[in-house]
Design a protein around this motif. Structure first.
Motif, mmCIF file in Angstrom:
data_model
loop_
_atom_site.group_PDB
_atom_site.id
_atom_site.type_symbol
_atom_site.label_atom_id
_atom_site.label_comp_id
_atom_site.label_asym_id
_atom_site.label_seq_id
_atom_site.Cartn_x
_atom_site.Cartn_y
_atom_site.Cartn_z
ATOM 1 N N ILE A 1 0.837 -1.202 0.000
ATOM 2 C CA ILE A 1 0.000 0.000 0.000
ATOM 3 C C ILE A 1 0.872 1.252 0.000
ATOM 4 N N MET A 2 2.115 1.109 0.450
ATOM 5 C CA MET A 2 3.015 2.259 0.456
ATOM 6 C C MET A 2 4.466 1.797 0.351
ATOM 7 N N TYR A 3 5.303 2.719 -0.113
ATOM 8 C CA TYR A 3 6.731 2.444 -0.280
ATOM 9 C C TYR A 3 7.520 3.667 0.177
ATOM 10 N N GLY A 4 8.819 3.477 0.364
ATOM 11 C CA GLY A 4 9.704 4.624 0.538
ATOM 12 C C GLY A 4 9.821 5.358 -0.792
ATOM 13 N N ILE A 5 10.241 6.608 -0.755
ATOM 14 C CA ILE A 5 10.303 7.372 -2.008
ATOM 15 C C ILE A 5 11.367 6.830 -2.957
ATOM 16 N N ASP A 6 12.277 6.009 -2.422
ATOM 17 C CA ASP A 6 13.274 5.363 -3.279
ATOM 18 C C ASP A 6 12.815 3.961 -3.665
ATOM 19 N N GLY A 7 11.579 3.609 -3.342
ATOM 20 C CA GLY A 7 11.031 2.303 -3.716
ATOM 21 C C GLY A 7 11.242 1.237 -2.649
ATOM 22 N N ARG A 8 11.851 1.574 -1.508
ATOM 23 C CA ARG A 8 12.095 0.521 -0.508
ATOM 24 C C ARG A 8 10.772 0.080 0.113
ATOM 25 N N ARG A 9 10.760 -1.184 0.541
ATOM 26 C CA ARG A 9 9.507 -1.782 1.017
ATOM 27 C C ARG A 9 9.316 -1.708 2.516
ATOM 28 N N ASP A 10 10.427 -1.679 3.218
ATOM 29 C CA ASP A 10 10.370 -1.788 4.663
ATOM 30 C C ASP A 10 10.351 -0.409 5.307
ATOM 31 N N LEU A 11 9.281 -0.074 6.032
ATOM 32 C CA LEU A 11 9.198 1.263 6.642
ATOM 33 C C LEU A 11 8.879 1.130 8.133
ATOM 34 N N PRO A 12 9.742 0.421 8.873
ATOM 35 C CA PRO A 12 9.415 0.143 10.274
ATOM 36 C C PRO A 12 9.158 1.415 11.066
ATOM 37 N N GLU A 13 8.196 1.331 11.962
ATOM 38 C CA GLU A 13 7.783 2.511 12.729
ATOM 39 C C GLU A 13 8.452 2.496 14.102
ATOM 40 N N SER A 14 9.009 3.641 14.483
ATOM 41 C CA SER A 14 9.539 3.757 15.846
ATOM 42 C C SER A 14 9.081 5.089 16.407
ATOM 43 N N THR A 15 9.222 5.263 17.703
ATOM 44 C CA THR A 15 8.830 6.542 18.295
ATOM 45 C C THR A 15 10.075 7.235 18.829
ATOM 46 N N ARG A 16 10.040 8.570 18.767
ATOM 47 C CA ARG A 16 11.181 9.357 19.250
ATOM 48 C C ARG A 16 10.761 10.027 20.556
ATOM 49 N N ASP A 17 10.996 9.287 21.634
ATOM 50 C CA ASP A 17 10.501 9.771 22.922
ATOM 51 C C ASP A 17 11.319 10.930 23.481
ATOM 52 N N ASP A 18 12.465 11.205 22.843
ATOM 53 C CA ASP A 18 13.284 12.337 23.292
ATOM 54 C C ASP A 18 12.726 13.675 22.773
ATOM 55 N N LEU A 19 11.726 13.638 21.880
ATOM 56 C CA LEU A 19 11.165 14.878 21.340
ATOM 57 C C LEU A 19 9.866 15.227 22.060
ATOM 58 N N SER A 20 9.646 16.519 22.295
ATOM 59 C CA SER A 20 8.433 16.938 23.018
ATOM 60 C C SER A 20 7.178 16.696 22.188
ATOM 61 N N GLY A 21 7.339 16.745 20.842
ATOM 62 C CA GLY A 21 6.171 16.695 19.960
ATOM 63 C C GLY A 21 5.598 18.092 19.794
ATOM 64 N N TYR A 22 4.890 18.303 18.672
ATOM 65 C CA TYR A 22 4.267 19.606 18.420
ATOM 66 C C TYR A 22 3.230 19.869 19.508
ATOM 67 N N GLU A 23 3.383 20.923 20.229
ATOM 68 C CA GLU A 23 2.507 21.258 21.369
ATOM 69 C C GLU A 23 2.279 20.052 22.280
ATOM 70 N N GLY A 24 3.327 19.270 22.458
ATOM 71 C CA GLY A 24 3.278 18.147 23.403
ATOM 72 C C GLY A 24 2.579 16.898 22.876
ATOM 73 N N ALA A 25 2.261 16.843 21.578
ATOM 74 C CA ALA A 25 1.550 15.661 21.041
ATOM 75 C C ALA A 25 2.525 14.487 20.905
ATOM 76 N N HIS A 26 2.268 13.454 21.665
ATOM 77 C CA HIS A 26 3.082 12.235 21.703
ATOM 78 C C HIS A 26 2.323 11.082 21.084
ATOM 79 N N PRO A 27 2.984 10.091 20.533
ATOM 80 C CA PRO A 27 4.414 10.048 20.303
ATOM 81 C C PRO A 27 4.762 10.725 18.976
ATOM 82 N N VAL A 28 6.059 11.041 18.818
ATOM 83 C CA VAL A 28 6.561 11.437 17.500
ATOM 84 C C VAL A 28 6.972 10.134 16.811
ATOM 85 N N ARG A 29 6.386 9.886 15.640
ATOM 86 C CA ARG A 29 6.680 8.626 14.950
ATOM 87 C C ARG A 29 7.601 8.839 13.755
ATOM 88 N N VAL A 30 8.506 7.889 13.554
ATOM 89 C CA VAL A 30 9.345 7.859 12.347
ATOM 90 C C VAL A 30 9.131 6.482 11.740
#
Ligand SMILES: OC[C@H]1O[C@H](O[C@H]2O[C@H](CO)[C@@H](O)[C@H](O)[C@H]2O)[C@H](O)[C@@H](O)[C@@H]1O
Length: 630
Positions: free
Chosen positions: A341-370
């Motif tokens: 259903i989705m790919y990386g912009i270079d065509g890669r298939r694997d887009l594992p999701e992690s959270t960046r708990d060291d970031l406050s998030g926009y107006e404190g909205a958690h989690p920040v996901r990558v």
């Protein structure tokens, strides 16, 4: 001042001010490899280099400590005016200070391509123009005198790693290193000083005097361009955007400006090396203020991009369609032959999701996901989205490229195999799989378009088989997907509404005068709206696996405009369109959602979905107006 601008100003004076600018106050720059968001105070609060999905170097958008780069008058935070140079993604900001006026121009540089291009499996033949991997910022004092300030404090890897700066030995610039490796170079004609992890410069400009700075990341050992070259690059970039836009067929209509801006946003979200489009520039701008509905949109969804191409076809922009078709032909399907259903912009298939708990998030909205865990979800609409695009492209280019036929066959087979199965739906719900009506509807689109393509190719056997399956799907939807009130339901197990059923109108599932279609449009307009803007569904009636109430979904509001126009309610469509145009950001941009109560934009920004739906909605109304006059 637009309506939203006024509301934001009113809000700012009545509540505790947030250190984060409202989402709709950001300006968007792009070089078609990456993009930047510039806050009203002149700070680059978001930039990922070298590509859209790279880690940020300026990440103040998600944490005020995660990197920023300001270039503007000292101690003034509010500009007098911000506009794009007409027909471009080049920003001009005018500042009035107590002693004079200053004009700052910002651009991510695109211009005539130099040197060889790196070839990867997904790289297209090099275009005449390409990104120079430079952010150029110029200033000119228009009158009196103005003290200009530069502050550059990168935070590499989403703010985790501060810069170590060093004066370059051989040229008047400073280089930032990370782990001992050169990473960025900053050149300027301002006198610069190193203050720990930041660079600061200050200089008084008098009327007619100019200054510039350039941030470069392509080749950190190369000297950044000097003043004359930097100014010339902004002109070349201006030229690039205007030439590109001139290729679009945009009607001479009062909505010409929003149509042009939407086209420029969509092009700006396209990754030039592969032709893939990111869904939005950002990650984790919240859909619910302070909530958990925060997603990384810096990837290519088959659905979003194929809808984008549909919109670009309205504007006669064929080149982007050609590019994306090649991307589709190149990407690796999954083991069963279906496209992800989705790919990386270079065509890669694997887009594992992690959270960046060291970031406050926009107006404190958690989690920040990558990353985005939806990448391996089953969403059965994807086949229809892709096949509708291939048919559209075939009709416009008057040929069905040989490379695409195996994709037609495999995607039609996938739709045939899965249409009876439940899935996560077009909204990627993280709850239990369901028999979503819009997913089945898009499977009907898949088989219907595949049958037409088979006919074009002269493969009558397949055309007939696929047409039969399409009819079976239609019959199933009409038997199980319609409520007693005669309205298309969200999924087979509920009577709840879902704005994705408007796709039945947009993809011609039933004739426009069909009562069930009209009932669905009416029901969504009456019962799935807040202050006249459309929710995708009611979060209290739908288990999407998340908590919190979201805003109205802008793509759904524009879909309703298109649907109203299609079923002949042109006045109502026009009114709604005009209302939607008033809530654009001051620079004509849209996020994913609009909080109708608070009058503010929510979610990732700028969002291709919203802009592509604007183009289709405006296109349908303009076409209907023309037909009325005949
Ligand atoms: O609401 C839950 C989901 O939200 C995101 O998906 C949405 O954005 C996608 C990109 O524009 C779009 O294709 C999809 O239709 C939208 O629902 C998020 O990416 C998902 O991970 C999340 O589950």
């Amino acid at each position: 001042m637009t309506a939203i601008d006024a509301r934001i100003t009113a809000e700012a004076t009545t509540t505790v001010p947030s250190p984060f600018p409202p989402i709709a106050q950001y300006a968007f720059l792009s070089d078609c490899h990456t993009g930047a968001l510039i806050a009203p105070d002149g700070s680059v609060d978001w930039l990922c280099v070298p590509a859209f999905d790279s880690p940020s170097v300026f990440g103040s958008l998600l944490d005020r400590e995660a990197g920023m780069f300001r270039f503007g008058p000292y101690s003034i935070a509010h500009p007098t005016a911000r506009v794009y140079r007409p027909g471009t993604n080049v920003l001009e900001t005018t500042w009035r200070t107590t002693s004079g006026w200053l004009l700052v121009t910002d651009a991510l540089i695109v211009g005539p391509r130099e040197g060889a291009c790196v070839v990867t499996p997904h790289t297209r033949p090099p275009a005449d123009n390409d990104a120079a991997h430079l952010l150029v910022r110029t200033a000119v004092c228009l009158n009196g005198q103005v003290e200009l300030e530069l502050v550059c404090e990168p935070g590499f890897d989403y703010g985790r790693t501060p810069a170590a700066w060093a004066l370059a030995a051989d040229d008047p610039c400073v280089a930032a290193t990370v782990n001992g490796e050169p990473n960025l170079r900053l050149g300027s004609d301002l006198p610069l000083g190193i203050e720990g992890t930041r660079i600061r410069g200050r200089h008084v400009l008098h009327a007619g005097e100019r200054a510039y700075c350039v941030l470069s990341w392509a080749d950190p050992s190369a000297t950044p361009p000097g003043s004359a070259q930097a100014h010339a690059m902004i002109e070349a970039t201006t030229e690039y955007w205007r030439t590109w836009l001139a290729g679009a067929r945009i009607p001479d209509h009062r909505w010409r400006d929003p149509l042009q801006r939407s086209a420029l946003v969509i092009k700006g979200l396209t990754y030039m090396p592969t032709g893939a489009t990111v869904a939005a520039l950002t990650t984790s701008l919240p859909e619910t203020p302070g909530g958990e509905r925060n997603w990384d949109y810096r990837y290519t969804w088959m659905r979003d991009t194929t809808f984008t191409l549909k919109a670009l076809h309205w504007l006669n922009l064929e080149w982007e369609a050609e590019e994306f078709m090649q991307f589709v032909a190149d990407v690796e399907p999954t083991e069963d032959g279906s496209l992800q259903i989705m790919y990386g912009i270079d065509g890669r298939r694997d887009l594992p999701e992690s959270t960046r708990d060291d970031l406050s998030g926009y107006e404190g909205a958690h989690p920040v996901r990558v990353g985005n865990a939806a990448f391996d979800q089953r969403q059965n609409d994807v086949y229809g989205a892709v096949l509708a695009s291939i048919l559209l492209h075939t009709r416009h280019s008057r040929r069905l490229p040989r490379r695409l036929w195996p994709i037609v066959v495999s995607q039609a087979e996938c739709a045939t195999n899965v249409w009876q199965q439940p899935d996560q739906g077009i909204w990627e719900a993280r709850g239990e799989p369901q028999h979503y009506v819009s997913s089945k509807l898009m499977c009907w689109v898949a088989l219907d378009r595949a049958a037409t393509l088979a006919g074009i190719r002269g493969d009558n056997t397949r055309a007939e088989t696929w047409r039969d399956t399409a009819e079976q799907i239609r019959a199933d939807i009409l038997a199980h997907g319609v409520t007693e009130r005669g309205v298309l339901r969200q999924h087979y197990g509920t009577d709840s509404l879902d704005a994705s059923t408007l796709l039945a109108v947009l993809f011609g599932f039933l004739p426009p005068d069909d009562e069930r279609l009209r009932n669905t449009v009416e029901a969504i307009a009456d019962d799935l709206t807040e202050h006249g803007y459309v929710l995708r569904y009611r979060t209290d009636q739908t288990d999407d696996g998340m908590s919190g109430k979201e805003g109205t979904f802008l793509i759904c509001s524009f879909w309703l405009v298109s649907a109203l126009a299609a079923v002949g309610q042109l006045d109502r469509a026009r009114d709604m369109m005009e209302r939607l145009l008033t809530i654009a950001s001051p620079l004509g941009l849209y996020a994913e959602e609009f909080d109708a109560e608070a009058g503010r934009h929510l979610g990732n920004f700028p969002q291709a979905f919203s802009h592509l739906a604007l183009i289709e909605a405006a296109g349908r109304i303009i076409l209907a107006e023309v037909l009325q006059e005949l």
